[in-house]
Structure formats: C-alpha cells, structure tokens
Design an enzyme around this catalytic site. Structure first.
Site, mmCIF file in Angstrom:
data_model
loop_
_atom_site.group_PDB
_atom_site.id
_atom_site.type_symbol
_atom_site.label_atom_id
_atom_site.label_comp_id
_atom_site.label_asym_id
_atom_site.label_seq_id
_atom_site.Cartn_x
_atom_site.Cartn_y
_atom_site.Cartn_z
ATOM 1 N N TYR A 1 6.932 3.253 -1.172
ATOM 2 C CA TYR A 1 8.017 3.880 -0.479
ATOM 3 C C TYR A 1 8.372 5.360 -0.955
ATOM 4 C CZ TYR A 1 8.656 -1.094 0.597
ATOM 5 O OH TYR A 1 8.304 -2.546 0.940
ATOM 6 N N HIS A 2 7.262 6.111 -1.157
ATOM 7 C CA HIS A 2 7.268 7.362 -1.511
ATOM 8 C C HIS A 2 6.497 8.396 -0.518
ATOM 9 C CE1 HIS A 2 7.502 5.677 -5.923
ATOM 10 N NE2 HIS A 2 8.669 5.234 -5.285
ATOM 11 N N PRO A 3 6.701 8.275 0.776
ATOM 12 C CA PRO A 3 6.243 9.254 1.795
ATOM 13 C C PRO A 3 6.668 10.689 1.399
ATOM 14 C CG PRO A 3 7.951 7.862 2.687
ATOM 15 C CD PRO A 3 7.834 7.301 1.346
#
Length: 563
Positions: free
Chosen positions: A473-475
């Site tokens: 969850y690190h776009p």
C-alpha cells in the site's frame, strides 16, 4: 467544521485532506491574513476503528473511509487485480494506514536530487523531518521533540518475540540499529509508529485539528473535486460537487493538489492536463499536453513469511471475539494495552547482496500469523515477517477512462516486470530462512507455514511469489518531480507549464524510498509549505550517514563507517 463556502475566493485551495493536505492547511493558515480552503470528499475520522491503533485492518477495507481501488490484471502476478485502498476521510491514508514511521534511507533523497529534484537531497530534507518530529526518546542531530507528529515504539516490545527477531538478525551477521531513522538505517531494531497516548496520530490529529479554530481556514467535507479550472495556462479555481450542487471556488494565488498518487494524476487528467492520447481516449479536451502525468507509478510488494510458534506467546490467542472485546474495552477506558499498538514493534532493513550501497529489503515483524483483514491465518500459534523489495525497477501508470471523477481510473503497476525485482524477491525468501534458522529463534520456531519448505528453486520461488505477494500500500511517483520531459512538477512543486498550480504529496517522489511513505509525504508537505510561502527555508543539516564497511563486496554487516 465548515461545510459550505461563505466567501467567493481564497488565497489557496487545497484538494485532499490527507497527509500532505493536513500539513499544508495548518502551515499556510498560520498567517492570519491568508485565506485557505481545504476540500475533502471523505468525512469525519471520529471512529474507534480509525483512532484505535490495533484496528488498522478495518478502515482500509471500509468503503466509508477508503477509495477501494484495484489495479488492472497484473501480468507479473498471474493476472491478479491488486487491492489499492486510499484514504477517503480526514487524514486521508494516514487515517487508514499501519502507522509505521519510516523516513527512508538518506541516500534515497540524494537519489531524488540526482534525478533532477534539485534541493531535495538528504541535507535539505532532514530539517523538515525534524520539524515534524515529536520523538519520545529525546532530540539529537536526526530527531526532534516538540513537533506535531508523535513517534514512539508503542508497547516497547513487551512480547519476547520482538527481541528474539532482533537477536536472530545479529546472529545472522547483521548489525543492530537503535534508530533506523537516525544515523544508521541498516540492521535490526525497534520499529517506530505514529501513536500518541494510545491513539493513532494521523495527520488530521497532528496538524489539522489544532488549526480548525482559525477563522482563515475553511474545511469542506463531502466535496467531490471535478477539475481544476484553467484560463490561459493558469489555474483560476476548482470546480467541485457538494451533494447535488455543482460549485466553483476561485483562487487568488494557487491551487494545491494533494489527492495522492492515484487521485492527483487523475485530477490533473480530468482537468485536461496529461498525456494527450490518454485524455483524447477518455473524451477530455487536451488543455496542456504533459506526458508524465500518471506515469512512473511505483509501489512496494511484500509477502508474509509465516512460522508456527512452539510457545503460546503470540497474538493468535487474542483473535477471538471475547479477547477482542476485552482489548477494546481496555483501550476505550485507558488507551493502553494491545489496542494501543499496531503490533509492528521490531523490524529490519538489509541489503539484498554485495554492491548494494544501502538497504533494499525491509522487514516488519509481527508476533502473530494473521491476514490483513485481522483474521487468523491458521489454528494455533504463529508469527510472521512482512518482507519485501523496497527499490523496485518496474514502473506502471494511472490513466482516466472518462471525464467522470467517480469513474475509477485504470491502474497498472507492472509489478515484477523487471528481472532485478524478481531476483531480489528470491533473495527475500533465502535470506529470511537464514535469519530464522538462528539460535535466538530455536525455542519459538516451529514449521515453516509459508512459503513452505518445498519452495526452494528459483522457478518454485518465482511461482510462489507471483501468486502470493501483496501490495504494501505504498503507491507513489505518478507525478514525479524533476526537470526532464517526463517530469510533472519542478523542484518548487509547480506543475510544468501551468501557473498557480502545484502538486504536493507522494505522487511527486521521483523514486520510491526504502520504507513506508507517510513520513516522507509529511516531510515533502512541510518543505512545500515553505516553498509556497516563499520564505526562508530551513538551513540544511550535515548529519553523518552510516554505511557498512565493504558494502561493495559483502552482503552482511560488519563495521560501520561515516560517509
């Protein structure tokens, strides 16, 4: 909190009340003569599931609090569509994330400057990390006390598995680091979290709420931003929808887009700013052909390395409804206990091989074997490491499909497209097995649940990774900062070719850093606020950076030197 505009124009309009937007709302409204409007489509963060740290799996999977984006089928992951939740609430993704505080390695920011983001090297970024910091354990050259963002170690590694993991890393030939956000990132040590007095310390709690009583700051929730209005290549205001009514707010100085690495490129494209062909295919008039908008998308992948535990010391015994009720009750009454931590209390950063200058593999250790939805992975006791490659070379994109802001964009990360990324994930499996085989884990380590002892060869590991990795969850990086033809914003965060328009959030990172993204996003917003106000920037700091002696030739840690 205001829910309607009672004046026609503002000096600054900020789109998105996430990590960056909350910082900017606070810092820009410090001047009482400056009128600031903050627009957010989501609503209140007044929920126990947001504010109680242990409940972190709930808000990210709840439509009310998060945009439930999914990627297109990912070719490198057996065509799986990957979940990509983004905050849709005050605090944005800082209200739904895992609360892990990692700045990234010092050389990540030197890498930004080398990529064209002049002025964003480590010595210029460090003062802004310190400005934000309220580090529980004392100030030094790297850390600060008294800033808005509370950072600590939660329950101080009370569970014995946390320290056993650290000791295993040392026995495997890696060093121990007291503060991976300080002098030395590489090694095993305590993990830091943004929690204050047992409560999630989101950007909303840290920055926005202390500023809400200022008469020059207006916050509108439930506001769906539709586009930035342009006139003669200059941003003049924002068109948004409130309920069933279309609204327009005029800006005197600047529009600042803080909608995140999915929302920011989407909004620019909806506004006619982006790759010409993408806009034409979506039926949007091309007002400014800017080919880098939505390109360069990067993310971290990870997988869970799980073992059974031979002693009943894990959190798996606390996952039944009665135990959860007791944990929740203690938190409600006292803000203490297992409800007051994210449970990621030890961690590690290591290098995948020799000639890798700084760490590219990260571990989050969890004294439980469970899924991100909070359910047990199997019956009995277990523990797991979230492990992943943090410096991927694969690149993806974000593209609008129509002119409707509620039509979710097409997202493709192209995970594992590059052979280097696949190689490092093989290393993740093999190096983790070596670490877990150390004597410190002997009394706890049971059978390897996953990947499983049968997964050994390159082909077997590759197949397992393709089927089992998940997004961390690190776009990021989809509106990159720089000066080349694919850069979207310049080193002052201004959109190339458009006046009065900036983007400030994780989308402007040129390259993804080695770590979680909330801390660097807040740093970027702190520094961005000074750039916007055109006031004296904080003086750069020349703090020493720890590297491993002989990194050119050795993968394990030996002697630390200064660089």
């Amino acid at each position: 909190m205001n829910h309607s505009v009672d004046q026609e124009d503002f000096d600054y309009v900020i789109v998105g009340a996430g990590s960056a937007g909350c910082v900017l709302a606070n810092r820009l409204s410090e001047d009482p003569e400056t009128q600031v409007l903050l627009l957010e489509y989501g609503g209140s963060d007044r929920s126990i599931f947001i504010q109680m740290p242990t409940a972190l799996s709930i808000p990210m999977n709840t439509e009310r609090f998060a945009w439930q984006f999914h990627s297109e089928p990912e070719p490198g992951l057996n065509n799986r569509r990957m979940h990509c939740p983004r905050g849709k609430v005050l605090g944005g993704s800082s209200s739904i994330n895992g609360m892990v505080y990692v700045r990234g390695h010092a050389h990540d920011f030197d890498e930004w400057a080398e990529a064209g983001a002049n002025g964003w090297d480590y010595r210029h970024c460090l003062p802004y990390f310190r400005k934000a910091d309220d580090w529980k354990y004392g100030a030094d050259d790297y850390r600060n006390q008294g800033g808005p963002l509370a950072v600590n170690n939660g329950n101080e590694m009370a569970n014995p598995l946390y320290k056993a993991f650290i000791e295993a890393g040392v026995q495997a030939g890696y060093g121990e680091t007291e503060d991976y956000n300080g002098y030395l990132q590489e090694g095993f040590g305590p993990m830091h979290m943004t929690v204050k007095n047992g409560v999630r310390w989101s950007a909303a709690n840290a920055y926005l709420k202390p500023a809400l009583d200022r008469p020059n700051l207006k916050v509108i929730t439930g506001a769906l931003t539709q586009r930035v209005r342009l006139q003669d290549k200059r941003a003049t205001g924002i068109e948004y929808r409130l309920g069933s009514q279309d609204q327009f707010v005029q800006v005197r100085q600047e529009v600042i887009v803080c909608a995140g690495s999915i929302g920011s490129p989407q909004l620019l494209q909806l506004s006619g700013i982006g790759p010409g062909q993408v806009l034409q295919d979506a039926g949007i008039e091309v007002l400014h052909d800017l080919p880098g908008v939505g390109m360069n998308l990067q993310d971290h992948l990870e997988f869970y390395f799980q073992f059974r535990c031979q002693h009943p010391v894990t959190l798996n015994s606390r996952l039944d409804p009665w135990s959860k009720f007791k944990i929740g009750l203690q938190w409600i009454l006292f803000k203490t206990g297992l409800g007051a931590t994210n449970h990621f209390e030890s961690c590690a950063f290591i290098r995948s091989g020799p000639a890798v200058k700084w760490p590219d593999i990260q571990y989050h250790f969890l004294p439980a074997a469970m899924r991100y939805d909070g359910r047990a992975a199997f019956k009995g006791h277990g523990f797991q490491m979230h492990v992943g490659h943090n410096k991927p070379l694969s690149r993806g994109h974000v593209r609008v499909k129509s002119d409707d802001p509620l039509d979710k964009p097409s997202i493709l990360f192209n995970y594992l497209e590059h052979e280097h990324d696949r190689h490092v994930f093989r290393q993740c499996v093999r190096l983790t097995r070596e670490i877990m085989a150390q004597p410190a884990m002997d009394i706890y380590r049971g059978d390897e649940i996953q990947p499983g002892a049968s997964v050994q060869g390159d082909d077997e590991i590759d197949a397992w990774i393709r089927q089992n990795t998940e997004s961390a969850y690190h776009p990021s990086c989809s509106c990159k900062m720089g000066t080349d033809d694919m850069a979207v914003v310049d080193p002052e965060t201004r959109v190339h070719g458009i006046g009065g328009l900036r983007v400030i959030d994780s989308s402007i990172f040129p390259v993804i850093p080695n770590g979680n993204l909330n801390a660097p996003t807040i740093m970027v917003a702190e520094r961005g606020a000074d750039l916007i106000k055109n006031r004296g920037m904080l003086d750069p700091l020349d703090a020493a950076v720890g590297l491993v002696e002989g990194w050119e030739h050795y993968q394990r840690q030996t002697i630390v030197k200064e660089s």
